[in-house]
Design a protein around this motif. Structure first.
Motif, PDB file in Angstrom:
ATOM      1  N   VAL A 115      30.036  39.518  40.111  1.00  0.00           N
ATOM      2  CA  VAL A 115      30.299  39.388  38.679  1.00  0.00           C
ATOM      3  C   VAL A 115      29.296  40.252  37.927  1.00  0.00           C
ATOM      4  CG1 VAL A 115      30.401  37.813  36.713  1.00  0.00           C
ATOM      5  CG2 VAL A 115      31.210  37.056  38.965  1.00  0.00           C
ATOM      6  N   HIS A 116      29.810  41.240  37.202  1.00  0.00           N
ATOM      7  CA  HIS A 116      28.948  42.189  36.497  1.00  0.00           C
ATOM      8  C   HIS A 116      28.807  41.805  35.023  1.00  0.00           C
ATOM      9  CE1 HIS A 116      28.803  44.834  39.959  1.00  0.00           C
ATOM     10  NE2 HIS A 116      30.114  44.741  40.070  1.00  0.00           N
ATOM     11  N   THR A 129      29.065  41.969  31.121  1.00  0.00           N
ATOM     12  CA  THR A 129      30.015  42.614  30.217  1.00  0.00           C
ATOM     13  C   THR A 129      29.705  42.184  28.784  1.00  0.00           C
ATOM     14  OG1 THR A 129      31.588  40.786  30.549  1.00  0.00           O
ATOM     15  CG2 THR A 129      31.903  42.758  31.899  1.00  0.00           C
ATOM     16  N   ASP A 130      30.290  42.884  27.823  1.00  0.00           N
ATOM     17  CA  ASP A 130      30.098  42.526  26.419  1.00  0.00           C
ATOM     18  C   ASP A 130      30.786  41.210  26.078  1.00  0.00           C
ATOM     19  OD1 ASP A 130      28.770  44.968  25.997  1.00  0.00           O
ATOM     20  OD2 ASP A 130      30.663  46.005  25.641  1.00  0.00           O
ATOM     21  N   VAL A 131      31.960  41.002  26.667  1.00  0.00           N
ATOM     22  CA  VAL A 131      32.783  39.837  26.340  1.00  0.00           C
ATOM     23  C   VAL A 131      33.109  39.081  27.613  1.00  0.00           C
ATOM     24  CG1 VAL A 131      35.008  39.057  25.405  1.00  0.00           C
ATOM     25  CG2 VAL A 131      33.789  40.979  24.335  1.00  0.00           C
ATOM     26  N   SER A 132      33.019  37.740  27.541  1.00  0.00           N
ATOM     27  CA  SER A 132      33.343  36.881  28.672  1.00  0.00           C
ATOM     28  C   SER A 132      34.373  35.849  28.224  1.00  0.00           C
ATOM     29  CB  SER A 132      32.077  36.175  29.177  1.00  0.00           C
ATOM     30  OG  SER A 132      32.387  35.232  30.175  1.00  0.00           O
ATOM     31  N   VAL A 133      35.508  35.801  28.932  1.00  0.00           N
ATOM     32  CA  VAL A 133      36.601  34.897  28.584  1.00  0.00           C
ATOM     33  C   VAL A 133      36.742  33.855  29.695  1.00  0.00           C
ATOM     34  CG1 VAL A 133      39.050  34.711  28.000  1.00  0.00           C
ATOM     35  CG2 VAL A 133      37.767  36.800  27.426  1.00  0.00           C
ATOM     36  N   LEU A 134      36.903  32.597  29.292  1.00  0.00           N
ATOM     37  CA  LEU A 134      37.160  31.525  30.248  1.00  0.00           C
ATOM     38  C   LEU A 134      38.556  30.980  29.982  1.00  0.00           C
ATOM     39  CD1 LEU A 134      36.178  29.502  32.468  1.00  0.00           C
ATOM     40  CD2 LEU A 134      35.332  28.056  30.598  1.00  0.00           C
ATOM     41  N   THR A 135      39.318  30.728  31.045  1.00  0.00           N
ATOM     42  CA  THR A 135      40.639  30.137  30.868  1.00  0.00           C
ATOM     43  C   THR A 135      40.949  29.206  32.024  1.00  0.00           C
ATOM     44  OG1 THR A 135      42.947  30.624  30.307  1.00  0.00           O
ATOM     45  CG2 THR A 135      41.956  31.951  32.040  1.00  0.00           C
ATOM     46  N   PHE A 136      41.838  28.251  31.768  1.00  0.00           N
ATOM     47  CA  PHE A 136      42.239  27.258  32.759  1.00  0.00           C
ATOM     48  C   PHE A 136      43.751  27.273  32.870  1.00  0.00           C
ATOM     49  CE2 PHE A 136      38.217  25.850  31.159  1.00  0.00           C
ATOM     50  CZ  PHE A 136      37.570  25.269  32.231  1.00  0.00           C
ATOM     51  N   GLY A 137      44.259  26.635  33.915  1.00  0.00           N
ATOM     52  CA  GLY A 137      45.708  26.482  33.954  1.00  0.00           C
ATOM     53  C   GLY A 137      46.242  26.017  35.277  1.00  0.00           C
ATOM     54  N   MET A 138      47.413  25.406  35.211  1.00  0.00           N
ATOM     55  CA  MET A 138      48.247  25.178  36.371  1.00  0.00           C
ATOM     56  C   MET A 138      49.322  26.252  36.354  1.00  0.00           C
ATOM     57  SD  MET A 138      48.651  21.045  36.426  1.00  0.00           S
ATOM     58  CE  MET A 138      49.424  21.002  34.808  1.00  0.00           C
ATOM     59  N   LYS A 158      35.328  40.492  30.966  1.00  0.00           N
ATOM     60  CA  LYS A 158      35.767  39.860  32.209  1.00  0.00           C
ATOM     61  C   LYS A 158      36.423  38.535  31.859  1.00  0.00           C
ATOM     62  CE  LYS A 158      31.057  38.087  33.066  1.00  0.00           C
ATOM     63  NZ  LYS A 158      30.256  39.062  32.319  1.00  0.00           N
ATOM     64  N   VAL A 159      37.286  38.054  32.783  1.00  0.00           N
ATOM     65  CA  VAL A 159      38.026  36.815  32.574  1.00  0.00           C
ATOM     66  C   VAL A 159      37.787  35.893  33.760  1.00  0.00           C
ATOM     67  CG1 VAL A 159      40.286  35.772  32.181  1.00  0.00           C
ATOM     68  CG2 VAL A 159      39.800  38.080  31.297  1.00  0.00           C
ATOM     69  N   PHE A 160      37.239  34.712  33.493  1.00  0.00           N
ATOM     70  CA  PHE A 160      37.066  33.692  34.523  1.00  0.00           C
ATOM     71  C   PHE A 160      38.259  32.741  34.467  1.00  0.00           C
ATOM     72  CE2 PHE A 160      32.516  34.701  33.586  1.00  0.00           C
ATOM     73  CZ  PHE A 160      32.171  35.157  34.860  1.00  0.00           C
ATOM     74  N   ASN A 205      43.829  44.159  35.027  1.00  0.00           N
ATOM     75  CA  ASN A 205      43.360  45.305  35.802  1.00  0.00           C
ATOM     76  C   ASN A 205      42.125  44.984  36.646  1.00  0.00           C
ATOM     77  OD1 ASN A 205      43.526  47.973  36.690  1.00  0.00           O
ATOM     78  ND2 ASN A 205      42.195  48.750  35.058  1.00  0.00           N
ATOM     79  N   GLY A 206      42.190  43.846  37.339  1.00  0.00           N
ATOM     80  CA  GLY A 206      41.124  43.490  38.271  1.00  0.00           C
ATOM     81  C   GLY A 206      39.888  42.891  37.649  1.00  0.00           C
ATOM     82  N   ARG A 207      39.905  42.611  36.341  1.00  0.00           N
ATOM     83  CA  ARG A 207      38.722  42.056  35.687  1.00  0.00           C
ATOM     84  C   ARG A 207      38.667  40.531  35.775  1.00  0.00           C
ATOM     85  NH1 ARG A 207      40.630  45.901  31.868  1.00  0.00           N
ATOM     86  NH2 ARG A 207      39.242  47.687  31.552  1.00  0.00           N
ATOM     87  N   VAL A 208      39.518  39.939  36.608  1.00  0.00           N
ATOM     88  CA  VAL A 208      39.640  38.481  36.697  1.00  0.00           C
ATOM     89  C   VAL A 208      38.848  37.961  37.891  1.00  0.00           C
ATOM     90  CG1 VAL A 208      41.252  36.583  37.072  1.00  0.00           C
ATOM     91  CG2 VAL A 208      41.888  38.472  35.588  1.00  0.00           C
ATOM     92  N   TYR A 209      38.124  36.862  37.655  1.00  0.00           N
ATOM     93  CA  TYR A 209      37.379  36.193  38.711  1.00  0.00           C
ATOM     94  C   TYR A 209      37.892  34.757  38.830  1.00  0.00           C
ATOM     95  CZ  TYR A 209      34.166  40.091  37.991  1.00  0.00           C
ATOM     96  OH  TYR A 209      33.622  41.343  37.864  1.00  0.00           O
TER      97      TYR A 209
END
Length: 307
Positions: free
Chosen positions: A130-131, A133-142, A166-168, A195-199
């Protein structure tokens, strides 16, 4: 020659042996298949890699019947030993028996003197660093709740800022639901969108969720109709002062207003700058504590409970 790995549980996101099998198959350049797909007429020569204690009785019996007709036509990697007759017959019929540790080796030697003592390497399927980044997004879901269209729009808005991000992604599991193939498909869709920015973070504890919310630039949470006052994840984010990008309608909570306390994806033409997002987060915290916190809820219920 081994031409496939045959296991019982196949989801590498939820089963350690399934993950081991997936990585081993990748190294051997052979497919993974389920033992329930083995048939009497199959020409494959599998490496059975499994733990029989995980099997339903009928599936153990099915594998037992298959193996009796395939003596000397399969290999067996044993991950645990329960001392059952089915295990003994599977070991006796295998061309080669492998075990994952020395204790198993000592236990199996009485049945198969030629047993091979091996081990199980680390099983990290996705070694992503995990590198910053300027912006960090968190999301949840089924799987059935991940609204791909909204995430596509969010991706466009993020790209337009020119900032790195990046998106967690964490899975939200409810009673009676499974973390199955459908979620993996949705996660792969998100990987492609961003584009691969998801963890992928798996299922997070409350402590982990709290720390992610404190550190995130914002939470992304999208719903079939719109945000509701009983969505605890969004309310938790707002209580933490984390701005939320969501979708609102006429039934969304009072006080949750676009660019004041939340960001409505349907009305957003560009994302606010970082200072503005912080201001929205602070305003969200104020309204969440004042109108949608535990003190307010208890104050409404307590008089009735004590009446």
């Amino acid at each position: 020659m081994i031409d496939c790995i045959a296991g019982y549980h196949l989801n590498p996101w939820t089963c350690g042996i399934a993950k081991f099998n997936a990585i081993l198959a990748r190294h051997l350049q052979v497919p993974v298949m389920g033992v329930r797909d083995l048939t009497a007429g199959s020409a494959c020569r599998p490496l059975l890699s499994l733990k029989l204690s995980e099997f339903l009785p009928e599936h153990a019996m099915m594998l037992d019947r298959w193996a009796r007709d395939r003596q000397g036509q399969y290999e067996f990697f044993l991950h645990a030993l329960d001392g059952t007759e089915v295990e003994r017959r599977l070991m006796a019929g295998a061309t080669k028996v492998f075990v994952g540790n020395r204790e198993l080796y000592e236990m199996v030697r009485a049945v198969r003197a030629d047993v091979v003592e091996l081990f199980c390497p680390g099983t990290i399927l996705a070694p992503q660093r995990v590198h910053p980044t300027d912006v960090s997004v968190l999301t949840f879901g089924m799987a059935h709740k991940i609204r791909v269209g909204d995430y596509r729009k969010l991706c466009g808005l993020l790209d337009a800022t020119g900032r790195s991000y990046k998106v967690f992604v964490s899975t939200a599991l409810h009673e009676g639901t499974d973390f199955d193939e459908s979620f993996i498909v949705r996660f792969e869709e998100l990987q492609e969108i961003f584009n691969g920015r998801v963890y992928f973070m798996g299922y997070l504890s409350d402590t982990a969720v709290f720390n992610h919310l404190v550190d995130a630039t914002f939470l992304a949470a999208f719903f079939e109709k719109g945000l509701r006052a009983n969505n605890t994840t969004v309310n938790a984010a707002m209580e933490c002062g984390c701005a939320v990008v969501t979708n609102l309608d006429e039934y969304s909570p009072r006080g949750y207003e676009h660019l004041k306390t939340v960001i409505d994806i349907n009305r957003c033409e560009r994302l606010p700058d970082l200072d503005e997002i912080e201001r929205i987060g602070r305003a969200a915290r104020d309204v969440a504590h004042a109108r949608y916190g535990w003190d307010r809820l208890v104050a409404e219920i307590r008089p009735i409970a004590l009446a």
